[in-house]
Design an enzyme around this catalytic site. Structure first.
Site, PDB file in Angstrom:
ATOM      1  N   ARG A 127       0.817  -1.229   0.000  1.00 47.99           N
ATOM      2  CA  ARG A 127       0.000   0.000   0.000  1.00 47.99           C
ATOM      3  C   ARG A 127       0.842   1.266   0.000  1.00 47.99           C
ATOM      4  O   ARG A 127       0.438   2.299   0.518  1.00 47.99           O
ATOM      5  CB  ARG A 127      -0.985   0.012   1.172  1.00 47.99           C
ATOM      6  CG  ARG A 127      -1.996  -1.118   1.117  1.00 47.99           C
ATOM      7  CD  ARG A 127      -3.190  -0.889   2.022  1.00 47.99           C
ATOM      8  NE  ARG A 127      -3.985  -2.102   2.076  1.00 47.99           N
ATOM      9  CZ  ARG A 127      -3.858  -3.017   3.045  1.00 47.99           C
ATOM     10  NH1 ARG A 127      -3.004  -2.824   4.031  1.00 47.99           N
ATOM     11  NH2 ARG A 127      -4.599  -4.101   3.014  1.00 47.99           N
ATOM     12  N   LYS A 149       2.363  11.256 -11.907  1.00 45.45           N
ATOM     13  CA  LYS A 149       1.590  10.354 -12.770  1.00 45.45           C
ATOM     14  C   LYS A 149       2.356   9.050 -12.919  1.00 45.45           C
ATOM     15  O   LYS A 149       3.507   9.044 -13.362  1.00 45.45           O
ATOM     16  CB  LYS A 149       1.369  10.972 -14.149  1.00 45.45           C
ATOM     17  CG  LYS A 149       0.248  11.989 -14.185  1.00 45.45           C
ATOM     18  CD  LYS A 149      -0.131  12.291 -15.635  1.00 45.45           C
ATOM     19  CE  LYS A 149      -1.277  13.285 -15.703  1.00 45.45           C
ATOM     20  NZ  LYS A 149      -1.617  13.639 -17.103  1.00 45.45           N
ATOM     21  N   GLU A 191       9.390  19.098 -25.523  1.00 44.72           N
ATOM     22  CA  GLU A 191       8.582  19.281 -24.308  1.00 44.72           C
ATOM     23  C   GLU A 191       9.051  20.503 -23.512  1.00 44.72           C
ATOM     24  O   GLU A 191       8.245  21.224 -22.924  1.00 44.72           O
ATOM     25  CB  GLU A 191       8.625  18.029 -23.425  1.00 44.72           C
ATOM     26  CG  GLU A 191       8.018  16.777 -24.051  1.00 44.72           C
ATOM     27  CD  GLU A 191       6.481  16.733 -24.026  1.00 44.72           C
ATOM     28  OE1 GLU A 191       5.851  17.631 -23.434  1.00 44.72           O
ATOM     29  OE2 GLU A 191       5.923  15.791 -24.625  1.00 44.72           O
ATOM     30  N   LYS A 233       6.958  22.843 -14.907  1.00 47.47           N
ATOM     31  CA  LYS A 233       6.164  21.648 -14.614  1.00 47.47           C
ATOM     32  C   LYS A 233       5.824  21.613 -13.116  1.00 47.47           C
ATOM     33  O   LYS A 233       4.690  21.335 -12.718  1.00 47.47           O
ATOM     34  CB  LYS A 233       6.942  20.389 -15.010  1.00 47.47           C
ATOM     35  CG  LYS A 233       6.254  19.071 -14.666  1.00 47.47           C
ATOM     36  CD  LYS A 233       5.075  18.755 -15.572  1.00 47.47           C
ATOM     37  CE  LYS A 233       4.315  17.509 -15.142  1.00 47.47           C
ATOM     38  NZ  LYS A 233       4.711  16.286 -15.810  1.00 47.47           N
ATOM     39  N   GLU A 243      -4.822  16.932 -11.782  1.00 45.24           N
ATOM     40  CA  GLU A 243      -5.269  17.249 -13.139  1.00 45.24           C
ATOM     41  C   GLU A 243      -6.770  17.509 -13.218  1.00 45.24           C
ATOM     42  O   GLU A 243      -7.497  16.863 -13.952  1.00 45.24           O
ATOM     43  CB  GLU A 243      -4.882  16.132 -14.116  1.00 45.24           C
ATOM     44  CG  GLU A 243      -5.011  16.577 -15.572  1.00 45.24           C
ATOM     45  CD  GLU A 243      -4.368  15.570 -16.524  1.00 45.24           C
ATOM     46  OE1 GLU A 243      -3.586  16.020 -17.363  1.00 45.24           O
ATOM     47  OE2 GLU A 243      -4.649  14.371 -16.427  1.00 45.24           O
ATOM     48  N   ASN A 251      -0.971  19.915 -21.982  1.00 41.45           N
ATOM     49  CA  ASN A 251      -1.312  19.175 -23.201  1.00 41.45           C
ATOM     50  C   ASN A 251      -1.223  20.021 -24.472  1.00 41.45           C
ATOM     51  O   ASN A 251      -1.704  19.602 -25.531  1.00 41.45           O
ATOM     52  CB  ASN A 251      -2.714  18.573 -23.078  1.00 41.45           C
ATOM     53  CG  ASN A 251      -2.727  17.385 -22.142  1.00 41.45           C
ATOM     54  OD1 ASN A 251      -1.675  16.814 -21.843  1.00 41.45           O
ATOM     55  ND2 ASN A 251      -3.895  17.021 -21.655  1.00 41.45           N
ATOM     56  N   HIS A 254      -0.788  18.452 -27.834  1.00 43.78           N
ATOM     57  CA  HIS A 254      -1.014  17.016 -27.663  1.00 43.78           C
ATOM     58  C   HIS A 254      -2.256  16.493 -28.378  1.00 43.78           C
ATOM     59  O   HIS A 254      -2.299  15.320 -28.734  1.00 43.78           O
ATOM     60  CB  HIS A 254      -1.071  16.653 -26.177  1.00 43.78           C
ATOM     61  CG  HIS A 254       0.300  16.528 -25.562  1.00 43.78           C
ATOM     62  ND1 HIS A 254       1.172  17.585 -25.496  1.00 43.78           N
ATOM     63  CD2 HIS A 254       0.962  15.471 -25.014  1.00 43.78           C
ATOM     64  CE1 HIS A 254       2.300  17.191 -24.911  1.00 43.78           C
ATOM     65  NE2 HIS A 254       2.199  15.920 -24.616  1.00 43.78           N
ATOM     66  N   HIS A 258      -1.094  13.510 -30.455  1.00 44.10           N
ATOM     67  CA  HIS A 258      -1.587  12.148 -30.269  1.00 44.10           C
ATOM     68  C   HIS A 258      -2.211  11.609 -31.553  1.00 44.10           C
ATOM     69  O   HIS A 258      -2.032  10.447 -31.906  1.00 44.10           O
ATOM     70  CB  HIS A 258      -2.633  12.103 -29.148  1.00 44.10           C
ATOM     71  CG  HIS A 258      -2.037  12.138 -27.780  1.00 44.10           C
ATOM     72  ND1 HIS A 258      -2.728  12.589 -26.673  1.00 44.10           N
ATOM     73  CD2 HIS A 258      -0.804  11.778 -27.338  1.00 44.10           C
ATOM     74  CE1 HIS A 258      -1.948  12.494 -25.602  1.00 44.10           C
ATOM     75  NE2 HIS A 258      -0.776  12.026 -25.985  1.00 44.10           N
TER      76      HIS A 258
END
Lengths: 367, 367
Positions: A127, A149, A191, A233, A243, A251, A254, A258
């Site tokens: 955990r 993330k 980036e 960031k 988020e 994004n 993006h 993508h």
């Protein structure tokens, strides 16, 4: 400035006991970084990949042992397919057979793939055990290692299984970047430029003026680049850990990016290359709505990120189609992050199909 | 009191937006409970097992559909082995192929196994989707469905992979307990008695006086039993969400209980039966250090939890051995939760091997 000139870590301010530092330091000072993050020598588990292990496996082993750590190093295959249930299970098996406890740190030594996978393992072992990021790629140092993330891929899509789990420490040695293949350097640079464009005009102007030295990885500018991009960031993540708001500005480029990755098949372009092309499209669209945006300055910088030519077989309708099917979840709406000016981004879903087509035609050079 | 007499939910007070209610209500009012927890009709995923599905699958399907929900029900095999990577993956596959989004609730309809597994899936799908517990066993209603422990087993041990993840709602219908096999009822009862013993003397006195009606599952006492036992769990969890302190008191009887389970092989006793025996040992040890403890009152109640006889082949050294090897992690110390008086527990590791042997001899009836 040089790496050793960075004295101040970047602080990620989060509630409860989740705040942590991004420390800039030479690799051999890792034990000091661990102590400052309240991690005391004992067992630790290091996850890395075959590419990184070739350069740094024996170094991290001896650096840790010299300070009294007892490291177990697990080397996984390099590449995106490692973000899988199978390799996650391999980490669980190694960690649990070795009888780690709730205080045993798990260190990710690698790029985004190793960081995401290892973070997810650390979040879910017993955990939650202490997690440390040691990013070895530019994209990880300025982006993926910061913000918590974590996750793995599923056949339905990337990153569909995961959690938010903050590291106790991000330990960044910018000299590791000198062994990075050029294409990965450029991919991370895309980036970093993205961070400048959405939030920091002065940083963008600096990149613009130093672009040649950046491309040459001049040791006097690389630390500045990484520090300033990582700070952006960090700022956004501190404001929006989960988020639910502002973090979506990251994004930029993006939605298009993508779709390009998808339409071309993953692997044709790196993620950073696709985002660079995506930003070109997003800049064009931004200009349509914001007449004073100096998009040509941004495009000029982006053009120096060389990449394989766009296959002539790729049609705009195919990208548009990929864009719709990229809405992975039913409730996802197609939204775009645009710039009102350099260093200032916002989100909108108020665009027409012809806006999208025009932006794509521009990015793909199809007049 | 009857189920419908419980008007007040039990509130779990946690920081940020993690607080939630344990609502006591009849099954057909589930949609109302979901709305009150801010979950709006749409897709939802229900995970259950073959035992529970036989009783309630069609009922939950129609109750949800009647309120405009679009439920997908996944029925997994009943039993502890379902808490595995394989069945976790089955939930991921079903959920993602069905294109759930971050707002899609995942409901656990079952006992502890289904609750733990489903909670872990909900925590990790799309970095967290809303999770609802609908506990169908006594042990789940008074204990495992409350407090956010989720996870799966690993061959190295139980619950070694997991996270803390709080549900948005625990929806408890005590009438579901009337279809529970008697042995499971008694097993859950052991945990309810444990809650009384560690924190609530008045509740213990009530159990003592109502024991015959409790054993008969009299509908006029079952709701009281569940409500008061759940309230104790809720209180402890609210004070110590991540088990860094007080929450460990819930392990009363567990150091001995786990060792008994291990020494006998899992499956000989239910978890509750092993804990009941473990409490008998812990009470004996408590009395050694606390001369005024009325342990015989507690033992008298526990004796009414009938269970299979203790195999005569089981020796005390075997249990003691299992106790040491139950320290799963290197840094685990052998500690005991003891009672200073009925309704008041504390933790100690200051016991001698002969204290342990005496306690075991007492619990196993080996003078």
């Amino acid at each position: 400035m040089l790496l050793q000139d960075i004295e101040q870590p970047i602080r990620i301010e989060l509630s409860q006991d989740r705040s942590y530092d991004v420390v800039f330091s030479a690799f051999d000072k890792l034990p000091e970084g661990l102590r400052n993050a309240n991690l005391r020598p004992g067992k630790c588990l290091v996850i890395t990949d075959t590419n990184v292990a070739g350069h740094y496996r024996s170094r991290i082993d001896s650096v840790l042992k010299d300070d009294g750590w007892d490291p177990l190093i697990l080397t996984l295959p390099a590449g995106e397919t490692t973000k899988s249930p199978k390799h996650l299970q391999a980490i669980y098996d190694a960690a649990l057979a070795w009888k780690i406890d709730r205080q045993t740190p798990v260190l990710a030594l690698g790029g985004g793939v190793i960081g995401d996978l290892t973070g997810f393992a650390a979040a879910t072992l017993l955990r939650g055990v202490p997690f440390v990021q040691i990013p070895t790629s530019l994209i990880a140092q300025v982006d993926s290692a910061i913000g918590g993330k974590t996750g793995i891929n599923h056949e339905e899509g990337k990153n569909l299984v995961g959690v938010f789990y903050q590291p106790k420490l991000v330990f960044t040695d910018t000299t590791l970047l000198y062994t990075l293949p050029r294409r990965e350097w450029l991919s991370g640079l895309a980036e970093a430029i993205k961070h400048a464009l959405i939030l920091d005009e002065a940083f963008f102007a600096w990149i613009e003026s130093e672009m040649s030295r950046i491309l040459a990885r001049d040791p006097e500018v690389v630390p500045d680049l990484v520090y300033r991009a990582a700070a952006i960031k960090a700022k956004i993540v501190s404001e929006d850990e989960l988020e639910r708001g502002r973090r979506v500005l990251l994004n930029f480029g993006h939605t298009f990016g993508h779709a390009l990755e998808r339409a071309l098949g993953y692997g044709t372009y790196t993620h950073g290359e696709a985002v660079a092309l995506g930003m070109k499209a997003a800049l064009h669209m931004s200009r349509r709505f914001n007449r004073h945006l100096k998009q040509s300055r941004a495009e000029k910088v982006l053009e120096r990120i060389t990449m394989p030519p766009i296959p002539s077989s790729l049609g705009i309708p195919a990208v548009r189609e990929a864009m719709s099917s990229d809405k992975k979840r039913e409730s996802d709406r197609l939204y775009f992050v645009l710039l009102s000016k350099l260093g200032d981004a916002y989100v909108t879903d108020d665009v027409t199909p012809s806006d999208i087509d025009a932006a794509l035609a521009h990015a793909l050079g199809r007049p």
